[in-house]
Design an enzyme around this catalytic site. Structure first.
Site, mmCIF file in Angstrom:
data_model
loop_
_atom_site.group_PDB
_atom_site.id
_atom_site.type_symbol
_atom_site.label_atom_id
_atom_site.label_comp_id
_atom_site.label_asym_id
_atom_site.label_seq_id
_atom_site.Cartn_x
_atom_site.Cartn_y
_atom_site.Cartn_z
ATOM 1 C CG HIS A 216 -0.624 -0.382 2.488
ATOM 2 N ND1 HIS A 216 0.465 0.160 3.137
ATOM 3 C CD2 HIS A 216 -1.187 -1.253 3.361
ATOM 4 C CE1 HIS A 216 0.551 -0.353 4.357
ATOM 5 N NE2 HIS A 216 -0.428 -1.212 4.514
ATOM 6 N N GLY A 220 1.232 4.247 5.575
ATOM 7 C CA GLY A 220 1.958 3.499 6.591
ATOM 8 C C GLY A 220 3.456 3.458 6.345
ATOM 9 C CG HIS A 250 -11.699 7.178 0.272
ATOM 10 N ND1 HIS A 250 -12.405 8.350 0.441
ATOM 11 C CD2 HIS A 250 -12.558 6.317 -0.348
ATOM 12 C CE1 HIS A 250 -13.631 8.209 -0.031
ATOM 13 N NE2 HIS A 250 -13.753 6.981 -0.517
ATOM 14 C CG ASP A 274 -5.166 -3.001 3.349
ATOM 15 O OD1 ASP A 274 -5.246 -4.058 4.009
ATOM 16 O OD2 ASP A 274 -4.658 -1.958 3.799
ATOM 17 C CB ALA A 309 -9.287 0.515 9.893
ATOM 18 N N GLY A 310 -7.604 -0.329 6.720
ATOM 19 C CA GLY A 310 -7.851 -1.092 5.514
ATOM 20 C C GLY A 310 -8.843 -0.348 4.637
#
Length: 384
Positions: A216, A220, A250, A274, A309-310
């Site tokens: 991703h 992160g 997003h 994800d 959150a994913g």
């Protein structure tokens, strides 16, 4: 006797065949692609104005429609497998979260015991997302389980999974990273980099040791600065690595995706979801691991803290978004969601392509990349 499928376009690994027929054998394998039907053919399905493409391959997905891989529930694994066919996905890697060694042991064992009972999208391996991450960029991962990478733990997960583990994500600034990556590579496990505050040089050292995926991208990880390129700089500039993108609008702005495409190219950009258990479930409270999540306006965020959150993205939606944002043509976006993810974890001989003698797992799309049908082993398994 083989069946032939007529399509306006058939998407292959490096080309698009126009106005052709795709053969599917009685064994459920791809056969020839021909412009004219052989004599005496009786079984024909006409998708004259539509596109035939390889089934999508999601190499980073935690759950769907109320189930999560970390539930350690065989029925949940089977349900996710079945329902992914409605998203155009015919192969996937059940993806874990950062958790205790014991819990991850149990999940690896559960998948090994039950993956062959899945009747929908095919389990092609296991992606262990963590637990060897850095607290600063924990995202929705639980920091109490984070630690330096352990070869012994990975060895046990490989054994308990029956060799299904083929991808693991770590933070490259942790202690013992280089020997861990070298061990993983020797076992056929791809090391991915994520949830990390690593410097460019630390990420580069990990890639030189054998790490070959950034998961991703942008999310992160330490960002790009002109005097400190960080993880993002490494992901955009190092050679022979894959970069995952969550194309939901997003997690990553379309302009940032365009930058990634220019840096990595069409062949090293991988679309993933994800997706967590709230995918396909609508808005409201859900859960990721041990944390409550609020799903609203297309995003899933931790109730406490508000971190993403994913996602609740379906992979076919990621394909559609890439086309809608004019970042890729339909065939290019399809390859980023099929061939490229398969290549990123070494399963391209089994899936991700329309190629003679492999399983006839394919999808049918219109010109806007809206899913019309999903086939598994040559059998119609989902139709809009």
């Amino acid at each position: 006797m083989s069946k032939y499928y007529k399509a306006k376009q058939i998407i292959l690994d490096s080309s698009v065949v126009e106005e052709a027929f795709l053969e599917v054998t009685d064994e459920g394998k791809f056969g020839e692609i021909v412009s004219d039907l052989p004599a005496n053919v009786e079984r024909i399905k006409d998708y004259e104005n539509l596109i035939i493409a390889p089934g999508l391959v999601d190499t980073h997905i935690h759950g769907y429609q109320g189930y999560d891989i970390m539930d350690n529930d065989p029925e949940g694994l089977r349900h996710i497998s079945d329902q992914l066919l409605t998203c155009g996905v015919t192969s996937f890697l059940p993806t874990t979260l950062t958790d205790s060694i014991e819990r991850l042991n149990a999940v690896c064992s559960m998948i090994k015991t039950n993956y062959q009972t899945c009747q929908g999208a095919k389990v092609r391996g296991i992606f262990l997302e963590g637990p060897f991450f850095t607290e600063k960029y924990k995202g929705a991962q639980n920091p109490k389980y984070m630690s330096d990478p352990s070869i012994d733990a990975l060895s046990e997960w490989i054994k308990l999974s029956g060799g299904l583990v083929n991808k693991i994500a770590i933070a490259p600034e942790r202690q013992g990273v280089i020997p861990f990556i070298e061990y993983a590579k020797a076992q056929g496990v791809h090391t991915a980099l994520a949830h990390s505050d690593a410097s460019y040089d630390q990420a580069k050292a990990a890639v030189e040791a054998g790490a070959d995926i950034f998961i991703h991208l942008y999310n992160g990880m330490s960002g790009l600065h002109h005097r400190n390129p960080g993880m993002v700089g490494a992901a955009l500039s190092l050679k022979d690595v894959f970069a995952e993108i969550i194309a939901d609008g997003h997690h990553v702005h379309p302009a940032a995706i365009e930058i990634a495409l220019k840096a990595r190219g069409l062949e090293e950009t991988v679309l993933i979801t994800d997706c967590m258990r709230a995918g396909g479930m609508g808005e409201g409270i859900s859960r990721l691991g041990e944390f409550d999540v609020m799903v609203s306006e297309g995003t899933a965020r931790l109730v406490e803290g508000g971190s993403l959150a994913g996602s609740i993205l379906e992979l076919i939606q990621g394909v559609q978004n890439m086309v809608k944002w004019e970042l890729a043509t339909v065939d290019q976006a399809i390859r980023m969601a099929s061939l490229n993810p398969a290549r990123s974890v070494g399963i391209q001989a089994e899936c991700g392509s329309i190629r003679k003698d492999i399983a006839a797992d394919f999808i049918v799309l219109n010109q806007k990349a809206d899913l019309q049908a999903t086939y598994l082993d040559g059998q119609l398994r989902y139709r809009v």
